[in-house]
Motif scaffolding. Structure first.
Motif, PDB file in Angstrom:
ATOM      1  N   TRP A  66       0.835  -1.203   0.000  1.00  0.00           N
ATOM      2  CA  TRP A  66       0.000   0.000   0.000  1.00  0.00           C
ATOM      3  C   TRP A  66       0.875   1.261   0.000  1.00  0.00           C
ATOM      4  CZ3 TRP A  66      -5.522  -0.437   0.406  1.00  0.00           C
ATOM      5  CH2 TRP A  66      -5.994  -1.734   0.637  1.00  0.00           C
ATOM      6  N   HIS A  67       2.184   1.106   0.138  1.00  0.00           N
ATOM      7  CA  HIS A  67       3.088   2.271   0.190  1.00  0.00           C
ATOM      8  C   HIS A  67       3.606   2.601  -1.214  1.00  0.00           C
ATOM      9  CE1 HIS A  67       3.922   2.114   4.737  1.00  0.00           C
ATOM     10  NE2 HIS A  67       2.948   1.272   4.476  1.00  0.00           N
ATOM     11  N   ASN A  68       4.029   3.846  -1.402  1.00  0.00           N
ATOM     12  CA  ASN A  68       4.514   4.267  -2.717  1.00  0.00           C
ATOM     13  C   ASN A  68       6.030   4.244  -2.859  1.00  0.00           C
ATOM     14  OD1 ASN A  68       1.910   4.727  -3.446  1.00  0.00           O
ATOM     15  ND2 ASN A  68       2.208   6.837  -4.095  1.00  0.00           N
ATOM     16  N   ALA A  69       6.726   4.960  -1.977  1.00  0.00           N
ATOM     17  CA  ALA A  69       8.178   5.096  -2.122  1.00  0.00           C
ATOM     18  C   ALA A  69       8.818   3.701  -2.041  1.00  0.00           C
ATOM     19  CB  ALA A  69       8.724   5.998  -1.030  1.00  0.00           C
ATOM     20  N   ASP A  70       9.813   3.477  -2.843  1.00  0.00           N
ATOM     21  CA  ASP A  70      10.360   2.123  -2.976  1.00  0.00           C
ATOM     22  C   ASP A  70      11.030   1.636  -1.689  1.00  0.00           C
ATOM     23  OD1 ASP A  70      11.115  -0.280  -3.922  1.00  0.00           O
ATOM     24  OD2 ASP A  70      12.687   0.474  -5.280  1.00  0.00           O
ATOM     25  N   TYR A  71      10.398   0.634  -1.095  1.00  0.00           N
ATOM     26  CA  TYR A  71      10.884   0.076   0.172  1.00  0.00           C
ATOM     27  C   TYR A  71      11.716  -1.201  -0.066  1.00  0.00           C
ATOM     28  CZ  TYR A  71       6.912  -2.657  -1.206  1.00  0.00           C
ATOM     29  OH  TYR A  71       6.060  -3.415  -1.965  1.00  0.00           O
ATOM     30  N   ARG A  72      11.793  -1.635  -1.334  1.00  0.00           N
ATOM     31  CA  ARG A  72      12.412  -2.941  -1.597  1.00  0.00           C
ATOM     32  C   ARG A  72      13.902  -2.995  -1.256  1.00  0.00           C
ATOM     33  NH1 ARG A  72       8.762  -1.644  -5.264  1.00  0.00           N
ATOM     34  NH2 ARG A  72       6.876  -2.906  -5.373  1.00  0.00           N
ATOM     35  N   PRO A  73      14.693  -1.941  -1.593  1.00  0.00           N
ATOM     36  CA  PRO A  73      16.111  -1.984  -1.200  1.00  0.00           C
ATOM     37  C   PRO A  73      16.275  -2.108   0.326  1.00  0.00           C
ATOM     38  CG  PRO A  73      15.719  -0.216  -2.780  1.00  0.00           C
ATOM     39  CD  PRO A  73      14.379  -0.757  -2.406  1.00  0.00           C
ATOM     40  N   LEU A  74      15.358  -1.491   1.061  1.00  0.00           N
ATOM     41  CA  LEU A  74      15.405  -1.586   2.529  1.00  0.00           C
ATOM     42  C   LEU A  74      15.176  -3.036   2.973  1.00  0.00           C
ATOM     43  CD1 LEU A  74      15.320  -0.327   5.464  1.00  0.00           C
ATOM     44  CD2 LEU A  74      12.850  -0.134   5.123  1.00  0.00           C
ATOM     45  N   LEU A  75      14.163  -3.674   2.366  1.00  0.00           N
ATOM     46  CA  LEU A  75      13.883  -5.064   2.729  1.00  0.00           C
ATOM     47  C   LEU A  75      15.109  -5.935   2.434  1.00  0.00           C
ATOM     48  CD1 LEU A  75      10.160  -5.684   1.635  1.00  0.00           C
ATOM     49  CD2 LEU A  75      11.036  -4.940   3.848  1.00  0.00           C
ATOM     50  N   GLU A  76      15.733  -5.670   1.307  1.00  0.00           N
ATOM     51  CA  GLU A  76      16.937  -6.465   0.965  1.00  0.00           C
ATOM     52  C   GLU A  76      18.009  -6.285   2.033  1.00  0.00           C
ATOM     53  OE1 GLU A  76      17.939  -5.372  -3.070  1.00  0.00           O
ATOM     54  OE2 GLU A  76      16.121  -6.348  -3.823  1.00  0.00           O
ATOM     55  N   LYS A  77      18.174  -5.059   2.486  1.00  0.00           N
ATOM     56  CA  LYS A  77      19.172  -4.779   3.525  1.00  0.00           C
ATOM     57  C   LYS A  77      18.822  -5.484   4.832  1.00  0.00           C
ATOM     58  CE  LYS A  77      22.183  -0.963   4.141  1.00  0.00           C
ATOM     59  NZ  LYS A  77      22.447   0.441   4.408  1.00  0.00           N
ATOM     60  N   MET A  78      17.521  -5.698   5.029  1.00  0.00           N
ATOM     61  CA  MET A  78      17.061  -6.391   6.242  1.00  0.00           C
ATOM     62  C   MET A  78      17.173  -7.908   6.075  1.00  0.00           C
ATOM     63  SD  MET A  78      13.598  -4.280   7.159  1.00  0.00           S
ATOM     64  CE  MET A  78      13.605  -2.756   8.106  1.00  0.00           C
ATOM     65  N   GLY A  79      17.615  -8.329   4.898  1.00  0.00           N
ATOM     66  CA  GLY A  79      17.746  -9.761   4.648  1.00  0.00           C
ATOM     67  C   GLY A  79      16.427 -10.418   4.271  1.00  0.00           C
ATOM     68  N   ILE A  80      15.508  -9.612   3.744  1.00  0.00           N
ATOM     69  CA  ILE A  80      14.195 -10.160   3.365  1.00  0.00           C
ATOM     70  C   ILE A  80      14.151 -10.327   1.853  1.00  0.00           C
ATOM     71  CG2 ILE A  80      11.695  -9.690   3.313  1.00  0.00           C
ATOM     72  CD1 ILE A  80      12.152  -8.005   5.906  1.00  0.00           C
ATOM     73  N   ASP A  81      13.780 -11.516   1.409  1.00  0.00           N
ATOM     74  CA  ASP A  81      13.612 -11.767  -0.022  1.00  0.00           C
ATOM     75  C   ASP A  81      12.198 -11.326  -0.407  1.00  0.00           C
ATOM     76  OD1 ASP A  81      13.190 -12.765  -2.552  1.00  0.00           O
ATOM     77  OD2 ASP A  81      14.151 -14.701  -2.164  1.00  0.00           O
ATOM     78  N   TRP A  82      12.072 -10.079  -0.878  1.00  0.00           N
ATOM     79  CA  TRP A  82      10.727  -9.537  -1.114  1.00  0.00           C
ATOM     80  C   TRP A  82      10.035 -10.211  -2.288  1.00  0.00           C
ATOM     81  CZ3 TRP A  82      10.306  -7.338  -5.892  1.00  0.00           C
ATOM     82  CH2 TRP A  82      11.469  -6.817  -6.478  1.00  0.00           C
ATOM     83  N   ARG A  83      10.835 -10.730  -3.257  1.00  0.00           N
ATOM     84  CA  ARG A  83      10.198 -11.422  -4.397  1.00  0.00           C
ATOM     85  C   ARG A  83       9.482 -12.680  -3.906  1.00  0.00           C
ATOM     86  NH1 ARG A  83      14.966  -9.615  -6.300  1.00  0.00           N
ATOM     87  NH2 ARG A  83      14.878  -8.098  -7.988  1.00  0.00           N
ATOM     88  N   GLN A  84      10.179 -13.403  -3.049  1.00  0.00           N
ATOM     89  CA  GLN A  84       9.574 -14.623  -2.502  1.00  0.00           C
ATOM     90  C   GLN A  84       8.364 -14.267  -1.623  1.00  0.00           C
ATOM     91  OE1 GLN A  84      12.205 -17.118  -0.116  1.00  0.00           O
ATOM     92  NE2 GLN A  84      10.352 -18.087   0.735  1.00  0.00           N
ATOM     93  N   ALA A  85       8.528 -13.214  -0.832  1.00  0.00           N
ATOM     94  CA  ALA A  85       7.424 -12.794   0.055  1.00  0.00           C
ATOM     95  C   ALA A  85       6.198 -12.399  -0.761  1.00  0.00           C
ATOM     96  CB  ALA A  85       7.873 -11.634   0.940  1.00  0.00           C
ATOM     97  N   TRP A  86       6.439 -11.688  -1.878  1.00  0.00           N
ATOM     98  CA  TRP A  86       5.305 -11.279  -2.729  1.00  0.00           C
ATOM     99  C   TRP A  86       4.647 -12.503  -3.355  1.00  0.00           C
ATOM    100  CZ3 TRP A  86       2.028  -7.653  -2.793  1.00  0.00           C
ATOM    101  CH2 TRP A  86       1.190  -7.455  -3.889  1.00  0.00           C
ATOM    102  N   ALA A  87       5.448 -13.483  -3.762  1.00  0.00           N
ATOM    103  CA  ALA A  87       4.896 -14.718  -4.342  1.00  0.00           C
ATOM    104  C   ALA A  87       4.015 -15.424  -3.294  1.00  0.00           C
ATOM    105  CB  ALA A  87       6.030 -15.625  -4.807  1.00  0.00           C
ATOM    106  N   GLU A  88       4.446 -15.408  -2.058  1.00  0.00           N
ATOM    107  CA  GLU A  88       3.643 -16.026  -0.976  1.00  0.00           C
ATOM    108  C   GLU A  88       2.317 -15.289  -0.810  1.00  0.00           C
ATOM    109  OE1 GLU A  88       7.670 -17.339   1.488  1.00  0.00           O
ATOM    110  OE2 GLU A  88       6.420 -15.696   2.228  1.00  0.00           O
ATOM    111  N   PHE A  89       2.402 -13.971  -0.859  1.00  0.00           N
ATOM    112  CA  PHE A  89       1.186 -13.147  -0.729  1.00  0.00           C
ATOM    113  C   PHE A  89       0.227 -13.464  -1.874  1.00  0.00           C
ATOM    114  CE2 PHE A  89      -1.222  -9.220  -1.587  1.00  0.00           C
ATOM    115  CZ  PHE A  89      -1.764  -8.954  -0.336  1.00  0.00           C
ATOM    116  N   GLU A  90       0.781 -13.466  -3.094  1.00  0.00           N
ATOM    117  CA  GLU A  90      -0.035 -13.739  -4.287  1.00  0.00           C
ATOM    118  C   GLU A  90      -0.694 -15.124  -4.225  1.00  0.00           C
ATOM    119  OE1 GLU A  90      -0.755 -11.837  -6.840  1.00  0.00           O
ATOM    120  OE2 GLU A  90       0.795 -10.458  -7.299  1.00  0.00           O
ATOM    121  N   LYS A  91       0.015 -16.054  -3.636  1.00  0.00           N
ATOM    122  CA  LYS A  91      -0.529 -17.402  -3.516  1.00  0.00           C
ATOM    123  C   LYS A  91      -1.788 -17.382  -2.640  1.00  0.00           C
ATOM    124  CE  LYS A  91       1.310 -21.751  -2.215  1.00  0.00           C
ATOM    125  NZ  LYS A  91       2.398 -22.383  -1.486  1.00  0.00           N
ATOM    126  N   ASP A  92      -1.718 -16.609  -1.570  1.00  0.00           N
ATOM    127  CA  ASP A  92      -2.895 -16.487  -0.704  1.00  0.00           C
ATOM    128  C   ASP A  92      -4.022 -15.708  -1.373  1.00  0.00           C
ATOM    129  OD1 ASP A  92      -2.193 -18.061   1.445  1.00  0.00           O
ATOM    130  OD2 ASP A  92      -1.166 -16.435   2.514  1.00  0.00           O
TER     131      ASP A  92
END
Ligand code: SF4
Ligand code: SF4
Lengths: 397, 237
Positions: free
Chosen positions: A352-378
């Motif tokens: 729901w956010h606009n400004a790109d948060y993905r580089p931050l997630l990567e820095k946190m060690g979060i695989d956002w692509r995988q997380a989004w795929a999990e969300f989409e699956k639900d």
């Protein structure tokens, strides 16, 4: 030659013998209890399970741990739902009792500050009706919105100072079959997070030691009725509110300073809707750009919907004006939830956010692509009719 | 030599000459009669600290100091002018509360706005154009920011994410674990009884009459909606 009419000026000024310090006692809580003793209202007392925290005026404030009644924010629930979801998720993870009520309205202050189509009595009655609903539930109110929090403290002050207002609100409450209720403390959710920061850090599963943050405190949190906002002598020398910053530090992040810390975000109530040039310019030029130039943080953290919305959404159009500074924006609650291992989409709802948060997630060690795929699956399960809603169980699966 | 003090402080002479002094005095008296007035104004050092803190002063030809001073000096003409030309610029952030004199210029502006609304000033109506749907939403539903406001036509400058959000709204709202938040036309699910109680508050405190001053159509819609509900619930309005 002209002259300055000193006598005329001093005559006018001499009318002001009023003393702001004489209006209210420094210890608001004592005054609240005193009015109860005089039979003026019922005080909703802080539960036994609470933490004492330092405030600007040095009088310790009691922050309830549980059971709590969550006075939601229309902006958080309406536009940044990951806010409230994260607050609830953290409560669940810590095994604490809370209630997410249906017997609650907005504080209605956004409309009030924006349009002036309300008045002191209506605003006080709306606040007290919500307080009474919390009181009836037996759970102590925690206010999610910075504006609701500041406004309710403003209402508390008006009710303290004006018996005629108390009488008017009492009569309305009587029609509703409710008492005139005032909570012993008015508590913002970020105060709860601050009070619980060490407990939250104990449950941290993601390392934030390489994350840097700037903090934008909400104006209505610490400028509107300042006495009982949290100020920690250990943080900023007690010169700035410690909420948000204290939590980020407890989670191991580096909090970086910038010179427009005290500026507002530019929300402006009516401005964000009908004078958007003001909002966009202020948010990008006075906040985001300055943070970028002076601190270059990975994220900016705040604790009010208006601020997240303004700082986040304003960044897009600013690009058209050659302003390319970009910083992800989120609430302290979302940040804490991420530290505790929350799902970035199912819990923190970052899509729901606009400004790109993905580089931050990567820095946190979060695989956002995988997380989004999990969300989409639900989402697919939901579309297929397999589930009607995403449940708390799904979130932690 | 006699001094006409009020004239010395006028910034712009003549703009509201067609409005009588009595009318301007009447409105000022209404501002002063508000119970909060004496909690918000204690004179002015003219130090400018409020101006330095004020975001609107940075952006517009606007000054919280001018407001505090005009009120403190009882400059009826300037107060009237500010009620028409200035007060809607304030962003109600209350940064001006750092005033060393204890003034609350933002609060004084709130009072002036209420008086402007109650007296149906043209500029107040103008300021609220485009804002009516928000008033309708909050007064009608009990929550004031709803997910279905996130539409690309309403927020073209918020970028492509708004398009994606609005396209997926129903689905994504059901992808929220809190049970109260599966709503699209309200921020959360508000109990019917709670809404009725809110309607009673609007009625009892005269807020509906305020709405009548700025938008008679909106007033009609709200009144009808509320009266039905209140009657149903057995409240005497
Ligand atoms: S409340 Fe209004 S006058 Fe005060 S600082 Fe904010 S914008 Fe300026
Ligand atoms: S900060 Fe207070 S005293 Fe100073 S100019 Fe503003 S209103 Fe006057």
């Amino acid at each position: 030659m002209g002259f300055i009419p000193v006598e005329e000026i001093t005559k006018k000024k001499a009318q002001f013998v009023r003393d702001p310090d004489a209006k209210l006692p420094e210890n608001i809580r004592e005054h609240v209890l005193q009015l109860e003793a005089e039979g003026e209202w019922v005080v909703h007392r802080i539960p036994e399970d609470h933490v004492e925290v330092p405030t600007k005026y040095g009088i310790p404030k009691k922050v309830p741990v549980q059971p709590t009644w969550h006075h939601k924010s229309c902006g958080q629930c309406g536009h940044i739902p990951g806010y409230s979801t994260s607050i609830f998720w953290v409560h669940r993870k810590l095994g604490l009792t809370y209630e997410d009520p249906r017997d609650q309205t907005s504080c209605t202050a956004w409309n009030y500050y924006a349009s002036a189509t309300s008045n002191a009595a209506a605003q006080a009655a709306v606040a007290v009706r919500n307080f009474a609903a919390a009181y009836e539930s037996g759970n102590f109110p925690i206010i999610h919105c910075g504006t609701s929090y500041g406004h309710y403290k403003e209402v508390r002050e008006e009710l303290m100072l004006h018996p005629e207002l108390r009488a008017e609100v009492r009569a309305i409450m009587a029609k509703l079959g409710k008492p005139l209720v005032m909570p012993e403390e008015i508590v913002h959710y970020s105060e709860w997070f601050w009070a619980m920061r060490n407990e939250i850090a104990k449950h941290q599963v993601r390392d934030f030691s390489n994350i840097s943050a700037t903090v934008h405190p909400a104006c209505h949190y610490y400028k509107l009725v300042e006495q009982d906002a949290i100020y920690d002598p250990e943080l900023y020398g007690g010169q700035r509110t410690a909420v948000v910053s204290g939590l980020a530090i407890a989670l191991g992040a580096e909090v970086r300073d910038y010179s427009t810390f005290f500026d507002c975000c530019g929300f402006g109530f009516r401005h964000i809707l009908v004078q958007r040039d003001f909002t966009r310019s202020f948010a990008t030029l006075r906040k985001i750009q300055v943070m970028k130039d002076e601190a270059d943080p990975d994220v900016t953290l705040t604790h009010d919907t208006g601020c997240v919305t303004t700082l986040d959404k304003s960044q897009f159009a600013a690009k058209a004006h050659g302003i390319t500074a970009s910083i992800p924006v989120m609430s302290d609650a979302q940040f804490a939830a991420l530290a505790m291992g929350a799902h970035p989409y199912k819990v923190c709802q970052l899509h729901w956010h606009n400004a790109d948060y993905r580089p931050l997630l990567e820095k946190m060690g979060i695989d956002w692509r995988q997380a989004w795929a999990e969300f989409e699956k639900d989402v697919k399960r939901l579309e297929d009719g397999e589930i009607e809603y995403l449940s708390w169980e799904d979130v932690d699966a | 030599m006699p001094v006409e003090t009020s004239a010395l402080y006028k910034v712009q002479k003549g703009r509201y000459d067609d409005v009588s002094l009595e009318e301007k005095e009447r409105l000022f008296a209404e501002v002063k009669a508000d119970m909060r007035y004496e909690d918000y104004l204690y004179g002015c050092y003219e130090c400018g600290i409020c101006v330095a803190a004020c975001p609107s002063a940075r952006f517009y030809d606007f000054s919280p100091r001018r407001v505090a001073q005009a009120l403190a000096r009882e400059d009826v003409e300037q107060v009237y002018e500010q009620m028409n030309d200035d007060i809607w610029e304030c962003s109600q952030c209350f940064s001006c509360l750092r005033c060393p004199r204890g003034n609350n210029p933002g609060g004084l502006i709130t009072i002036m706005r209420e008086v402007a609304i109650n007296n149906s000033l043209g500029t107040a109506k103008e300021a609220l154009e485009g804002y009516t749907r928000i008033i309708y939403k909050i007064m009608g539903t009990g929550t004031q920011v709803s997910p279905d406001m996130l539409q690309p036509e309403a927020f073209p400058d918020w970028g492509p994410e708004v398009v994606t959000v609005s396209k997926n709204l129903d689905l994504w709202r059901r992808m929220l674990p809190p049970e109260t938040m599966h709503t699209t036309s309200t921020g959360w699910d508000v109990a019917d009884k709670t809404i009725t109680e809110l309607y009673l508050i609007w009625h009892a405190t005269g807020v509906l009459d305020m709405i009548r001053q700025v938008d008679s159509n909106l007033h009609m819609i709200l009144e009808e909606m509320m009266e039905d509900k209140l009657e149903e619930a057995g409240y005497d309005t």
